[in-house]
Design an enzyme around this catalytic site. Structure first.
Site, short mmCIF file in Angstrom:
data_model
loop_
_atom_site.label_atom_id
_atom_site.label_comp_id
_atom_site.label_asym_id
_atom_site.label_seq_id
_atom_site.Cartn_x
_atom_site.Cartn_y
_atom_site.Cartn_z
N SER A 97 44.23 24.07 30.73
CA SER A 97 43.29 25.00 31.33
C SER A 97 43.39 24.96 32.86
O SER A 97 44.44 25.26 33.41
CB SER A 97 41.87 24.67 30.84
OG SER A 97 40.99 25.73 31.08
N ASP A 227 42.20 31.56 21.43
CA ASP A 227 41.60 30.99 22.64
C ASP A 227 40.58 31.99 23.19
O ASP A 227 40.94 33.07 23.64
CB ASP A 227 42.68 30.70 23.68
CG ASP A 227 42.19 29.88 24.85
OD1 ASP A 227 41.03 30.06 25.25
OD2 ASP A 227 42.97 29.07 25.38
N HIS A 256 40.88 27.10 22.37
CA HIS A 256 41.21 26.64 23.72
C HIS A 256 41.42 25.13 23.75
O HIS A 256 42.32 24.63 24.42
CB HIS A 256 40.09 27.04 24.68
CG HIS A 256 40.36 26.75 26.11
ND1 HIS A 256 41.44 27.28 26.78
CD2 HIS A 256 39.70 25.97 27.02
CE1 HIS A 256 41.44 26.87 28.03
NE2 HIS A 256 40.40 26.06 28.21
#
Length: 276
Positions: A97, A227, A256
């Site tokens: 991320s 995600d 995610h």
């Protein structure tokens, strides 16, 4: 605790496990978490003879709760300082991320010989927010909502995210892991509110296009098809077209936080890339 001081005097916490002469893997966590988010991966690779390293980004976890420098250029500079402090050579950097953005920017600026490969997992590059050059990005109003929720009740906000979209626990039929939710909350509240607030701009508005184009090292791009935090169409599908030596691996139905919910799936694929 193991710490080092960056060039601007900020003290950052890090973990450094395993033989110092072994291949080094450096893990970069997402917002608003800490190095602890990588426990399953660090133990997996440590058991296989690797040196595993993870730091708490400034303002996060056990590092200084900075009120300045909470931007992607400074984050990347902090990693340059970490690599120099530990004298890392030919390391493999793995980021999730926001951490994936940090890896991309660091890799584009790393000192010669410091980095050999990179992995971007559910990563924010090229750019998350909607702009003139990224018209199908996420509207800035969404990130304004993040900031408002954090300022109003950070503790509740940091409970709502992992309980829902982060791990896909809001999907019908999902197996909810309460421990993951509580661990996310624990990590988040260990950091500083000002740094977390600033980091929303860093992960949403930073444009990594030129960083990705500059990379010549092998890069593995991993993304969950479901995600909900960093939609794949606006991230991995675009990032892979900008990389000179990139490989894209998509996981149908995964979220995610796929490396935390499915380490038994992700870890062997990471190992294969590391060994390639």
């Amino acid at each position: 605790m193991a710490t080092f001081e960056t060039r601007d005097g900020t003290t950052l916490f890090y973990k450094d496990w395993g033989p110092r002469d072994a291949q080094a893997l450096v893990f970069h966590h997402g917002w608003p978490l800490s190095a602890d988010d990588w426990d399953a991966q660090m133990l997996y690779f440590l058991d296989r003879g690797y040196r595993v390293i993870a730091h708490d980004r400034r303002g996060h976890g056990r590092s200084d709760q900075t009120d300045t420098g909470n931007d992607m250029d400074t984050y990347a500079q902090d990693v340059i300082d970490l690599a120099r402090a530990l004298d890392l050579r030919d390391a493999i950097h793995i980021g999730h991320s926001t951490g994936g953005g940090e890896v991309a920017r660091y890799a584009a600026r790393a000192e010669p010989g410091r980095i050999a490969k990179a992995v971007l997992i559910g990563a924010v590059p090229p750019v998350m927010a909607r702009t003139d050059s990224n018209p199908d990005g996420i509207p800035l109003e969404v990130f304004d909502g993040f900031r408002a929720a954090l300022a109003a009740n950070r503790a509740q906000f940091f409970l709502d995210i992992p309980s829902g979209p982060f791990y896909g626990f809001n999907r019908e039929g999902a197996t909810v892991h309460q421990g993951l939710i509580q661990n996310w909350w624990r990590q988040g509240l260990a950091g500083g509110a000002k740094a977390h607030y600033d980091c929303i701009k860093a992960f949403s508005e930073t444009d990594f296009t030129e960083d990705l184009k500059a990379l010549t090292i092998p890069v593995l791009v991993i993304h969950g098809e479901d995600d909900q935090i960093v939609p794949i169409a606006n991230s991995a599908h675009k990032a892979i077209t900008l990389l000179r030596n990139g490989t894209l691996k998509v996981y149908p139905g995964l979220s995610h936080g796929l490396f935390a919910t499915h380490p038994e799936v992700i870890n062997p694929d990471l190992l294969a890339f590391v060994q390639a």
